[in-house]
Design an enzyme around this catalytic site. Structure first.
Site: not given
Length: 476
Positions: A90, A168, A192
């Site tokens: 990420k 996210s 997330s």
């Protein structure tokens, strides 16, 4: 079958293999780390942009690390199960000399001169970082309420690209599900890791707060943020956690507690599993049906305690107050600069200002309530080896629709995701079927702090008796 078709089939088989399977092939020199890395790079380049999953392809450093891994393995210096295995991160994890954008236009060119501890530990384990993966801008810290909240566009689940991959950690979820990387590292502050895993049909592990160092990761909420893996199987999650867990002097919040992953850990007398009481009207029918079918599987190797009720406490208010204040502090410079106006989601351009006016007394009240929540949840979880619930009440939200309008009359969120994030306890989720529009549904298991081995054992046993984790979307 033509030679081209055979090669494509072999590539697909490798793309959707588990870390455990790939590791065995690499260790026995049946698969080259270089060939595996090249496969991932080509698949990310081909499919990543269309899924809203790719930020930066790391071709040159990845191939250099793959060649080094191949030399070491050929010389008999195998480091362990992640050696020679590609992965994605990420884009809130610092990687030296490579942009770390935090998913947000104001940081599109931001670079650091060091690696996050998680990135360093994975490199030491022999894993190969092939791409920085997309995320919701600032990990959702400014209050987004629809999928299009990143300069890379909305993340799309590969099961149906008209639907969100979940935030996210939207890029990690989409990339692993589409077979672009065998695993990825995401972050969770309030769902997330679990949400993209659920929406993309993956296994996701949210570790105990303090289990994994966050040094070099973007701070959203210092007292809530956690890093963890998204993988094909719960077993893979254990392999990755083994590599990244542990105390770190650069992150004082980490605990000096050993983590030993024991894949065969299954108690002779089974597990005691509490079943969260679920109101049928609160979930989609397919989600409920798949949850009940999952309970039948869990009952084959555990004792189920039905209709467990969660303590009635203000979890949502507590979490939103803590998260909002800490996010406002973390992004104080950005808010004061006026550059919130550059963010993608319209609501993110103003949300940060709201957080700056929360009263200090309200923040203190939230911290005091958190103590009560932690005690009550620990007491509840102490009765079981694990507590089970649907991960989300609905399947993924459609692209282009506000979350609150996606499924009228239903709240997509699980009531325990926010509560257990406040408490900092671990959770693992695994796929358990499909619902509307061919989208995955998911099962969530929660346990007391530091009980990741037990959670992984339950989840792995469930996956030994089902094949939902072995299914993958077509067209990739």
């Amino acid at each position: 079958m033509s030679a081209t078709a055979f090669a494509a089939q072999q590539g697909a088989d490798l793309a959707f293999a588990s870390v455990r399977e790939l590791s065995e092939r690499v260790r026995r020199r049946r698969v080259s780390p270089v060939a595996l890395t090249e496969l991932c790079l080509s698949r990310i380049e081909r499919f990543g942009p269309g899924l809203g999953a790719l930020v930066t392809l790391m071709r040159d450093p990845a191939l250099a690390e793959a060649r080094q891994a191949e030399r070491e393995i050929n010389a008999g210096r195998w480091r362990g199960p992640l050696h020679g295995i590609p992965y994605g991160a990420k884009d809130l994890l610092a990687t030296a000399g490579v942009p770390t954008t935090w998913g947000a236009e104001p940081y599109r060119t931001q670079t650091f001169d060091y690696d996050a501890t998680v990135v360093r530990r994975l490199r030491e384990a022999g894993a190969i970082l092939v791409a920085k993966l997309a995320m919701v801008e600032l990990a959702g810290g400014m209050g987004y309420n629809q999928p299009n909240a990143s300069f890379t566009g909305p993340g799309r689940t590969p099961w149906n690209r008209d639907y969100w991959s979940g935030g996210s950690s939207s890029g990690p979820g989409a990339a692993v599900a589409a077979g672009l990387v065998p695993f990825a590292i995401g972050s969770e502050t309030s769902g997330s890791i679990l949400t993209p895993a659920a929406y993309c049909g993956l296994s996701g592990l949210r570790p105990t707060y303090g289990r994994v160092s966050r040094h070099g990761a973007m701070a959203l909420s210092w007292s809530l943020d956690k890093l963890g893996p998204l993988c094909r199987t719960a077993d893979d999650c254990g392999l990755v956690l083994q590599a990244i867990a542990g105390a770190d002097r650069d992150d004082p919040s980490t605990a000096d507690r050993a983590f030993a992953y024991e894949p065969q850990r299954l108690r002779r007398n089974g597990f005691t599993i509490g079943v969260l009481k679920v109101a049928p009207e609160s979930v989609q029918p397919e989600v409920l049906a798949n949850f009940r079918a999952s309970l039948d599987v869990l009952a084959q190797f555990g004792t189920l305690v039905p209709d467990v009720e969660f303590p009635d406490l203000p979890y949502g208010t507590t979490l939103s107050t803590i998260l909002g204040v800490e996010a406002a502090s973390a992004f104080d410079d950005l808010i004061e600069s006026g550059r919130l106006s550059e963010l993608t989601a319209p609501e993110d351009r103003t949300g940060g200002y709201v957080n700056t006016v929360v009263l200090a007394v309200d923040y203190v009240k939230a911290l005091r309530m958190r103590v009560v929540i932690n005690q009550r949840i620990d007491e509840l979880l102490g009765r079981f080896d694990a507590l089970v619930a649907p991960t989300r009440n609905t399947v993924a939200s459609p692209i282009g629709v506000l979350f609150r309008e996606a499924y009228p009359g239903l709240r997509s969120g699980s009531p325990i995701i926010g509560a257990t994030n406040v408490a900092g306890v671990p959770a693992v989720c695994v796929p358990n079927g499909f619902g509307q529009n061919g989208l995955p549904t998911s099962l969530q298991l929660v346990a007391r702090a530091w009980e990741e081995p037990t959670l992984l054992a339950v989840a792995a046993e469930y996956q030994r008796r089902t094949d939902w984790h072995a299914r993958h979307p077509s067209g990739y």
